[in-house]
Scaffold this active site. Sequence first.
Site, PDB file in Angstrom:
ATOM      1  N   ASP A 292      17.828   2.140  -6.314  1.00 43.15           N
ATOM      2  CA  ASP A 292      18.849   1.656  -7.256  1.00 43.15           C
ATOM      3  C   ASP A 292      20.176   1.346  -6.565  1.00 43.15           C
ATOM      4  O   ASP A 292      21.106   0.884  -7.223  1.00 43.15           O
ATOM      5  CB  ASP A 292      19.087   2.671  -8.378  1.00 43.15           C
ATOM      6  CG  ASP A 292      19.792   3.922  -7.874  1.00 43.15           C
ATOM      7  OD1 ASP A 292      19.423   4.421  -6.787  1.00 43.15           O
ATOM      8  OD2 ASP A 292      20.726   4.398  -8.549  1.00 43.15           O
TER       9      ASP A 292
ATOM     10  N   LYS B 116      19.599   7.565   4.348  1.00 44.10           N
ATOM     11  CA  LYS B 116      19.659   6.129   4.074  1.00 44.10           C
ATOM     12  C   LYS B 116      21.099   5.659   4.073  1.00 44.10           C
ATOM     13  O   LYS B 116      21.931   6.377   3.539  1.00 44.10           O
ATOM     14  CB  LYS B 116      19.040   5.849   2.682  1.00 44.10           C
ATOM     15  CG  LYS B 116      17.588   6.206   2.559  1.00 44.10           C
ATOM     16  CD  LYS B 116      17.093   6.038   1.117  1.00 44.10           C
ATOM     17  CE  LYS B 116      17.624   7.123   0.203  1.00 44.10           C
ATOM     18  NZ  LYS B 116      17.101   7.058  -1.168  1.00 44.10           N
TER      19      LYS B 116
ATOM     20  N   ASP C 142       0.820  -1.219   0.000  1.00 42.33           N
ATOM     21  CA  ASP C 142       0.000   0.000   0.000  1.00 42.33           C
ATOM     22  C   ASP C 142       0.850   1.264   0.000  1.00 42.33           C
ATOM     23  O   ASP C 142       0.408   2.305  -0.477  1.00 42.33           O
ATOM     24  CB  ASP C 142      -0.858   0.066   1.274  1.00 42.33           C
ATOM     25  CG  ASP C 142      -1.735  -1.145   1.407  1.00 42.33           C
ATOM     26  OD1 ASP C 142      -2.181  -1.663   0.355  1.00 42.33           O
ATOM     27  OD2 ASP C 142      -1.976  -1.587   2.559  1.00 42.33           O
TER      28      ASP C 142
END
Lengths: 304, 304
Positions: free
Chosen positions: A248, A223, A19
């Site tokens: 990626d 990240k 979702d």
Amino acid sequence: MSARLSSATDYAALLDKYDTWMFDCDGVLWHGDRLIEGAVDVLSLLRRQKKKVLFVTNNATKSRKSYKGKFDQLGVEAHVDEIYGSAYAAAVYISSVIKLPKDKKVYVIGMKGLEEELRDEGVSFLGGTDPADCTVAPFDLADFTPDPAVAAVVCGLDTAINYTKLSKAFQYLTLPNAAGRCHFLATNEDSTYPAGAGLLPGAGAISAPLRYALGRDPVSIGKPARTMLDCIKAKVDYDPARTIMVGDRLNTDILFGQAGGLATLLVLTGITTEADITGPNASNIVPDFVTSSIADLHLGVAGK
Amino acid sequence: MSARLSSATDYAALLDKYDTWMFDCDGVLWHGDRLIEGAVDVLSLLRRQKKKVLFVTNNATKSRKSYKGKFDQLGVEAHVDEIYGSAYAAAVYISSVIKLPKDKKVYVIGMKGLEEELRDEGVSFLGGTDPADCTVAPFDLADFTPDPAVAAVVCGLDTAINYTKLSKAFQYLTLPNAAGRCHFLATNEDSTYPAGAGLLPGAGAISAPLRYALGRDPVSIGKPARTMLDCIKAKVDYDPARTIMVGDRLNTDILFGQAGGLATLLVLTGITTEADITGPNASNIVPDFVTSSIADLHLGVAGK
């Protein structure tokens, strides 16, 4: 082992299962100023299917507001509250986690976007784009009077990096400080970033001189660090079991998703090549799913 | 365990035992522009005793010729052929070990002294002090035409370091190159250097962004690397068993001496403090001898 997606049924199942879709941007939706073919259609498809769409980027040179300008310019629908950048997350970390007192300041190695996010969070700062610090003139320690209010150094990608900024940051991080040790933060630690025709040194390369000179690592916000996800969690209601991170880069995007208990989808339109995930030198970071491009997802509609 | 020198007899024995004395400079003979008291007298004493005196410095910002100017200014006798700097050793390494063909060039991150030594060794170079590369203006990869003759990048302390230099060096080190992989050299890897009132990021911090972005380490030339000693060996006739290295840094000077089979004497007038060599957090690099200052050596004359 990763599941290689290829059939319409594979993509339809993926669309059913998740979702909330978190996307890295560069290398996934675009390359520099060039959209990846089919990316806009797939984002529209997700929105039509009432999916929650979030954009999670380590780019700390832009604030969320100016990053939204990039989406607009490329014709990609996005809203500021769907965009999570490492500059924003760093500012939130300083104001809400460290809870830097209002009379304290941050010395910035970084660009306008990082300054904007700090300002929006009510964090005082110096350095950054200040012309006095954007110079290749010699730095003389004897002429430097440290600001005693500086209690943190934050370091992001800074294409005006120079010895004056590095020296001042080094001084703040080593000076005896009545308020305790000066915080050392990095927006992210990407070794490189894609710059149109090729790669250039990334934010991790900009903080590397300080790490080396200090023998001390910064707290990294972007990240793959959890701090970025904590920042999203504070604002967005999502179910990790029904959330997928699309990226990626194995060592940022995929690791980030895995650390947060999310499913992960690797696309091969960016940094990671086939050789990085197969063969004898394959990475030990293994995404749940692999597909060649985000554009493949619209096959899932045909599969319905 | 190190021998602590204290009595006139200790110093007299040391003077008897060693014929060749290699000295680090900053932190041993002077601090920035201030001589260490008694250092000049001790050097004169060694010369009167017909000792061979050599100066071995990682300072790559000065050529041997301009470094001699520093000795002159401080009133310390020294001759150019007694001075071994990491800029000189890097230039010799490029011309004599790598044997860089004459039609090839070196991209320089570094200062005038490194350029002077390269020029003296007949090595062509670009970058360095070129005003076009000493800028904090944005670097655009699309505007960059790499010079196909570049076959090596050499990185030393550069207080005009900036993103253009880092990006160009990164490009040269990653571009496919018909002549084989581009050499990656560092004059030295000191994390910091003493700058009068305090420490500033050293040459190792300047090459750190490239190491981080590339995931690859340079060949380092200066102390503690053997390359520097190979360079001395090619020019000076000395007996390692009767040679002593005097320095203030364990991880450069003392390690350098040990790696070359020389005796080592640590002085406590520079970076290393008593706590670094005694107590629970003592370094595992253990010099043969320790004394508080090079000046102590003239006690050895009284001990005769």
